[in-house]
Design a protein around this motif. Sequence first.
Motif, mmCIF file in Angstrom:
data_model
loop_
_atom_site.group_PDB
_atom_site.id
_atom_site.type_symbol
_atom_site.label_atom_id
_atom_site.label_comp_id
_atom_site.label_asym_id
_atom_site.label_seq_id
_atom_site.Cartn_x
_atom_site.Cartn_y
_atom_site.Cartn_z
ATOM 1 N N ASP A 1 2.310 23.111 8.335
ATOM 2 C CA ASP A 1 2.493 24.562 8.338
ATOM 3 C C ASP A 1 3.282 25.019 7.119
ATOM 4 N N ASN A 2 2.571 25.190 6.012
ATOM 5 C CA ASN A 2 3.159 25.742 4.794
ATOM 6 C C ASN A 2 4.392 24.947 4.349
ATOM 7 N N PHE A 3 4.281 23.615 4.423
ATOM 8 C CA PHE A 3 5.405 22.768 4.021
ATOM 9 C C PHE A 3 5.591 22.836 2.508
ATOM 10 N N GLN A 4 6.803 23.192 2.083
ATOM 11 C CA GLN A 4 7.110 23.269 0.656
ATOM 12 C C GLN A 4 7.558 21.902 0.150
ATOM 13 N N VAL A 5 6.752 21.319 -0.718
ATOM 14 C CA VAL A 5 7.048 20.002 -1.274
ATOM 15 C C VAL A 5 8.153 20.138 -2.319
ATOM 16 N N PRO A 6 9.190 19.298 -2.258
ATOM 17 C CA PRO A 6 10.234 19.353 -3.300
ATOM 18 C C PRO A 6 9.635 19.117 -4.685
ATOM 19 N N LEU A 7 10.251 19.692 -5.681
ATOM 20 C CA LEU A 7 9.797 19.492 -7.054
ATOM 21 C C LEU A 7 9.910 18.019 -7.441
ATOM 22 N N GLN A 8 9.027 17.578 -8.294
ATOM 23 C CA GLN A 8 8.962 16.192 -8.777
ATOM 24 C C GLN A 8 8.811 15.187 -7.627
ATOM 25 N N ALA A 9 8.118 15.573 -6.564
ATOM 26 C CA ALA A 9 7.932 14.681 -5.415
ATOM 27 C C ALA A 9 6.767 13.733 -5.652
ATOM 28 N N MET A 10 6.861 12.542 -5.066
ATOM 29 C CA MET A 10 5.773 11.592 -5.097
ATOM 30 C C MET A 10 4.921 11.778 -3.847
ATOM 31 N N LEU A 11 3.696 11.272 -3.893
ATOM 32 C CA LEU A 11 2.724 11.541 -2.839
ATOM 33 C C LEU A 11 3.211 11.090 -1.466
ATOM 34 N N LEU A 12 3.670 9.853 -1.346
ATOM 35 C CA LEU A 12 4.102 9.346 -0.043
ATOM 36 C C LEU A 12 5.306 10.117 0.480
ATOM 37 N N ASP A 13 6.292 10.340 -0.378
ATOM 38 C CA ASP A 13 7.488 11.067 0.050
ATOM 39 C C ASP A 13 7.124 12.444 0.590
ATOM 40 N N TRP B 1 0.852 -1.205 0.000
ATOM 41 C CA TRP B 1 0.000 0.000 0.000
ATOM 42 C C TRP B 1 0.882 1.248 0.000
ATOM 43 N N ARG B 2 1.941 1.193 0.762
ATOM 44 C CA ARG B 2 2.870 2.320 0.829
ATOM 45 C C ARG B 2 3.506 2.560 -0.544
ATOM 46 N N GLY B 3 3.853 1.480 -1.209
ATOM 47 C CA GLY B 3 4.452 1.598 -2.528
ATOM 48 C C GLY B 3 3.508 2.190 -3.554
ATOM 49 N N LEU B 4 2.217 1.824 -3.474
ATOM 50 C CA LEU B 4 1.233 2.378 -4.401
ATOM 51 C C LEU B 4 1.105 3.885 -4.230
ATOM 52 N N PHE C 1 4.277 13.589 1.922
ATOM 53 C CA PHE C 1 3.604 13.578 3.217
ATOM 54 C C PHE C 1 4.499 13.019 4.317
ATOM 55 N N ASP C 2 5.352 12.053 3.998
ATOM 56 C CA ASP C 2 6.297 11.561 5.000
ATOM 57 C C ASP C 2 7.186 12.697 5.495
ATOM 58 N N GLN C 3 7.689 13.512 4.564
ATOM 59 C CA GLN C 3 8.576 14.612 4.941
ATOM 60 C C GLN C 3 7.822 15.693 5.709
ATOM 61 N N ALA C 4 6.600 15.998 5.269
ATOM 62 C CA ALA C 4 5.809 17.014 5.960
ATOM 63 C C ALA C 4 5.450 16.571 7.370
ATOM 64 N N LEU C 5 5.072 15.314 7.523
ATOM 65 C CA LEU C 5 4.695 14.806 8.843
ATOM 66 C C LEU C 5 5.902 14.685 9.759
ATOM 67 N N GLU C 6 7.056 14.332 9.206
ATOM 68 C CA GLU C 6 8.258 14.207 10.022
ATOM 69 C C GLU C 6 8.584 15.519 10.723
ATOM 70 N N GLN C 7 8.337 16.637 10.043
ATOM 71 C CA GLN C 7 8.604 17.941 10.650
ATOM 72 C C GLN C 7 7.703 18.201 11.852
ATOM 73 N N GLN C 8 6.583 17.500 11.921
ATOM 74 C CA GLN C 8 5.650 17.657 13.040
ATOM 75 C C GLN C 8 5.739 16.484 14.013
ATOM 76 N N ALA D 1 2.591 10.938 -8.585
ATOM 77 C CA ALA D 1 3.163 12.272 -8.398
ATOM 78 C C ALA D 1 2.151 13.155 -7.675
ATOM 79 N N ILE D 2 2.630 13.954 -6.725
ATOM 80 C CA ILE D 2 1.704 14.774 -5.951
ATOM 81 C C ILE D 2 1.142 15.919 -6.786
ATOM 82 N N SER D 3 1.888 16.348 -7.795
ATOM 83 C CA SER D 3 1.399 17.435 -8.642
ATOM 84 C C SER D 3 1.839 17.212 -10.080
#
Length: 331
Positions: free
Chosen positions: A133-145, A81-84, A147-154, A89-91
């Motif tokens: 809080d206004n997390f800037q997603v890296p360019l060409q990011a995938m959905l899981l990556d 599920w995590r792999g799917l 949100f993992d990075q955004a949540l890690e900051q919290q 791509a998030i955007s």
Amino acid sequence: MDFTLTDINGQEKGPLEHSGVEFVLGTDNDFEIKIQESLYDSDKHGKNCRFFCPQTEYGGLIRSPHPVTGDKIVKLTGMSWRGLLNQRAISPEKNTYVYLNGEANTVLSTYISKLGMTELFEVSGENSGIILDNFQVPLQAMLLDAFDQALEQQDARLEIKYRQGSANSKGYVQLRAVPITDHSQNVELNEDGSVKLDILDYKNGINHLICLGQGELEERQQVDLYAWPDGSTRKTQYYYGKDLIESYYENTTVESLDELEEEGRDKLEELRDYKQLKISVSSDIDLELGDVVGGRERITNIRMTAPVVRKIVNVNGKGRATITYKLKGED
């Protein structure tokens, strides 16, 4: 650990009979199932059929059957599920920065809907109390990556569990943001019982890095950086005599001393003393990706903590699971 199979529509088709299942979560996010070739049934082992262990994230979507005739088995491979989640791509529609703002479950639900993933995934409607809080997603990011990075900051992580549907109804994968658990505060893993530890306390690291930039001889740029026992890097020396370990670092591409210092600090982080913790446990202990664990080896009394960044789960044909964890900082 027992698994259930479904057809391509998510309707349950009974238990999975297998001779071995392996998951790699946190990096490859995929799985491999081995079944006897006489058991293969395309209605429940074919492309886009699901398998799952109820109320856990252990499961996925079967993508490829691989007959191995010499061993009289069929290998079934696919994405967890995590792999799917990380195959989208998030955007995809534009190459500009995306910002994540608001309550985490609400924001995630918006993207699951936007990307057309609601057939399989559903985000919890509860208020997680976790605010992005206004997390800037890296360019060409995938959905899981993203949100993992955004949540890690919290200090949070994504929880993934397969929920079974009612009779004649499809199940689904539930997602929700939850705080990470710092097990090091209340549980110390050691070599009692089913836990195996491999702790390396590396004490031969560089503690004085002589950073050299552009120029010649006396005119050459130089910054001296020193490692301190509290983990900091300073411009004042701590170690002397037999404890002093020095090395050179050359970088002639930087333009200024500030740039040389910045690059040198990154290099010293790679070269300084470090601790490394590896853990292998049986199925009675199950740590989640992102959770923090602490370990102590009784002979040397070395202690350390680190977050879980990868899980390798092996389940034998009798359902007995062994989980090996990779922690942040391991090679």
